[in-house]
Design an enzyme around this catalytic site. Structure first.
Site, short mmCIF file in Angstrom:
data_model
loop_
_atom_site.label_atom_id
_atom_site.label_comp_id
_atom_site.label_asym_id
_atom_site.label_seq_id
_atom_site.Cartn_x
_atom_site.Cartn_y
_atom_site.Cartn_z
N THR A 81 0.02 1.12 6.84
CA THR A 81 0.20 -0.02 5.94
C THR A 81 0.44 -1.26 6.78
O THR A 81 1.19 -1.21 7.76
CB THR A 81 1.37 0.20 4.96
N ARG A 136 -13.68 -7.96 -0.42
CA ARG A 136 -12.89 -7.62 0.77
C ARG A 136 -12.35 -6.17 0.70
O ARG A 136 -11.82 -5.72 -0.31
CB ARG A 136 -11.73 -8.61 0.89
N GLY A 186 -4.51 -5.37 7.05
CA GLY A 186 -5.66 -4.49 7.18
C GLY A 186 -6.69 -4.91 8.21
O GLY A 186 -7.23 -4.07 8.94
N THR A 237 0.83 -1.21 0.00
CA THR A 237 0.00 0.00 0.00
C THR A 237 0.86 1.26 0.00
O THR A 237 1.98 1.23 0.50
CB THR A 237 -0.88 -0.05 1.27
#
Ligand code: ASP
Length: 317
Positions: A233, A210, A236, A182
Site C-alpha cells: 500500500t 489510471r 502506486g 488500499t
C-alpha cells in the site's frame, strides 16, 4: 502441522494519533479485527492461504472505512473504479482486474479471472462483462456512495489534483499529507502454501483510466512458495517503478535475505530513495510475517498459530 499465519493491512500514510478521534480509532480497530478473524478462522480450520486472504479482504471491502469495495474513492468523473489482484504461491497462478465498476468484492472477481478466464488481467468493461458472466455479485452506484468520500472528491474535482486518501476532516493533497486506504492480506497456511490479495479504489480524482500498483502482479501483489507473499500500500506509481512486491521475493531468492531483511530493504531503502511513501505486509513459508512501512502509520494486523497477534495503526503500536 507447521506454523501458519495471516497478516492484513488497511492502507498506510500520514496516520497520526492527533488526527484520530477515539471513536474512529475504535471503528478502525474493529474493522481490522473482523478482517483478521475472518481470514484466521479459515486457516484454523485447515483452509488454504488463498481462502484466508480472500475472507480477510472481503471483510475489508465490505467496510466503508477502507478505500476498497464499498468504501472506494471517486474518480474525476465521480464514479468508482476499482482494482484488485490475487496470487497463489504454490502454482504462481494469479488473477487481476482494473477499473471495474459496481462489483461488490473485486477480490472475488480477481479470483474468478484466475480460475476461469484463461487470462490473468482483465480491465474495464471487459472485466465487468466477465463479472456478469460469472455471476459475481454486483451492487448499484448507491452502494458505493458515502457522503465523506463524495465531499472529499467534490473539493478537488475541478482541479488537476489527485489525492491518495483523507486525513481526519481535512483534505490533503498528494504533495502534502498522504494516506493510502488500499486493503490487502497475505497468508501462510498449515501446509506451507502462500497467497496474497490486494484491493483498492485507487486515488480520489484519478483520471484517464489510471491504474496503480495494487492489481499489477509483482508490483502491489506477489506470492511464491519459494520466497514470500506480499501485499503493498502506498503511492502506486512509485511502487510500480520499484516493482516492490517482486523485489522482496527476489532479494530472498537471489540474495538470501530473510523475509524481514528483504522487506526493510525495499520499504526503508529502495522506496525511500525514490520518494515512495507507504508499506507492505509479507509472509514466508515458515510462517514468519513482516509488516513494514516508511510512513507515519499503517492500518495493520497479524496473527499466527503460536499465539502471537497484533493490531496496530501508528508507528509506535
Ligand atoms: N497503492 C494504491 C494505488 O496507488 C493506493 C493505496 O495504497 O491506497 O492505487
Amino acid at each position: 502441522m507447521q506454523k501458519f499465519c495471516l497478516a492484513i493491512h488497511g492502507g498506510a500514510g500520514t496516520i497520526v494519533k492527533e488526527d484520530m478521534t477515539p471513536e474512529l480509532e475504535v471503528e478502525y480497530t474493529k474493522g481490522l479485527e473482523d478482517a483478521l478473524n475472518a481470514g484466521y478462522s479459515v486457516l484454523e480450520k485447515g483452509g488454504t492461504a488463498m481462502d484466508a486472504v480472500k475472507a480477510s479482504v472481503v471483510s475489508l471491502e465490505d467496510n466503508p472505512l477502507f478505500n476498497a469495495g464499498k468504501g472506494a474513492v471517486f474518480t474525476k468523473k465521480g464514479i468508482n473504479e476499482m482494482d484488485a489482484a490475487v496470487m497463489d504461491g504454490l502454482t504462481l497462478d494469479a488473477g487481476a482486474v482494473a477499473g471495474v465498476r459496481n462489483v461488490r468484492n473485486p477480490v472475488l472477481l480477481a479470483e474468478e479471472v484466475m480460475l476461469h478466464s484463461g487470462h490473468i488481467f482483465l480491465t474495464g468493461k471487459g472485466a465487468n462483462d466477465f463479472a456478469i458472466k460469472q455471476g459475481v455479485k454486483l451492487e448499484p452506484d448507491e452502494y458505493f456512495f458515502s457522503q465523506y468520500r463524495y465531499d472529499q472528491w467534490r473539493a478537488i474535482r475541478d482541479s488537476d489534483m489527485y489525492q491518495l486518501d483523507h486525513k481526519g476532516d481535512r483534505l490533503v493533497t498528494l504533495m502534502k499529507d498522504k494516506k493510502f486506504g488500499t486493503v490487502g492480506a497475505v497468508a501462510c497456511d498449515a501446509h506451507g502454501n502462500l497467497a496474497a490479495a490486494t484491493s483498492t479504489g485507487g486515488m480520489t480524482n484519478k483520471r484517464y483510466g489510471r491504474v496503480g500498483d495494487s492489481p499489477i502482479i509483482g508490483c502491489g501483489t506477489y506470492a511464491n512458495n519459494k520466497t514470500c507473499a506480499v501485499s503493498c500500500t502506498g503511492h502506486g506509481e512509485i511502487f510500480i517503478k520499484a516493482v516492490a512486491a517482486y523485489d522482496v521475493s527476489a532479494l530472498m531468492e537471489y540474495k538470501g535475505l530473510s523475509l524481514q531483511e528483504a522487506c526493510e530493504e525495499v520499504v526503508n531503502h529502495k522506496l525511500v530513495k525514490i520518494d515512495g511513501e507507504g508499506g507492505l505486509i509479507a509472509v514466508d513459508a515458515k510462517g514468519n510475517c513482516s509488516l513494514v512501512f516508511n510512513s507515519a502509520g499503517m492500518y495493520r494486523g497479524f496473527r499466527n498459530s503460536v499465539g502471537e497477534s497484533e493490531i496496530a495503526i501508528y508507528k509506535e503500536a
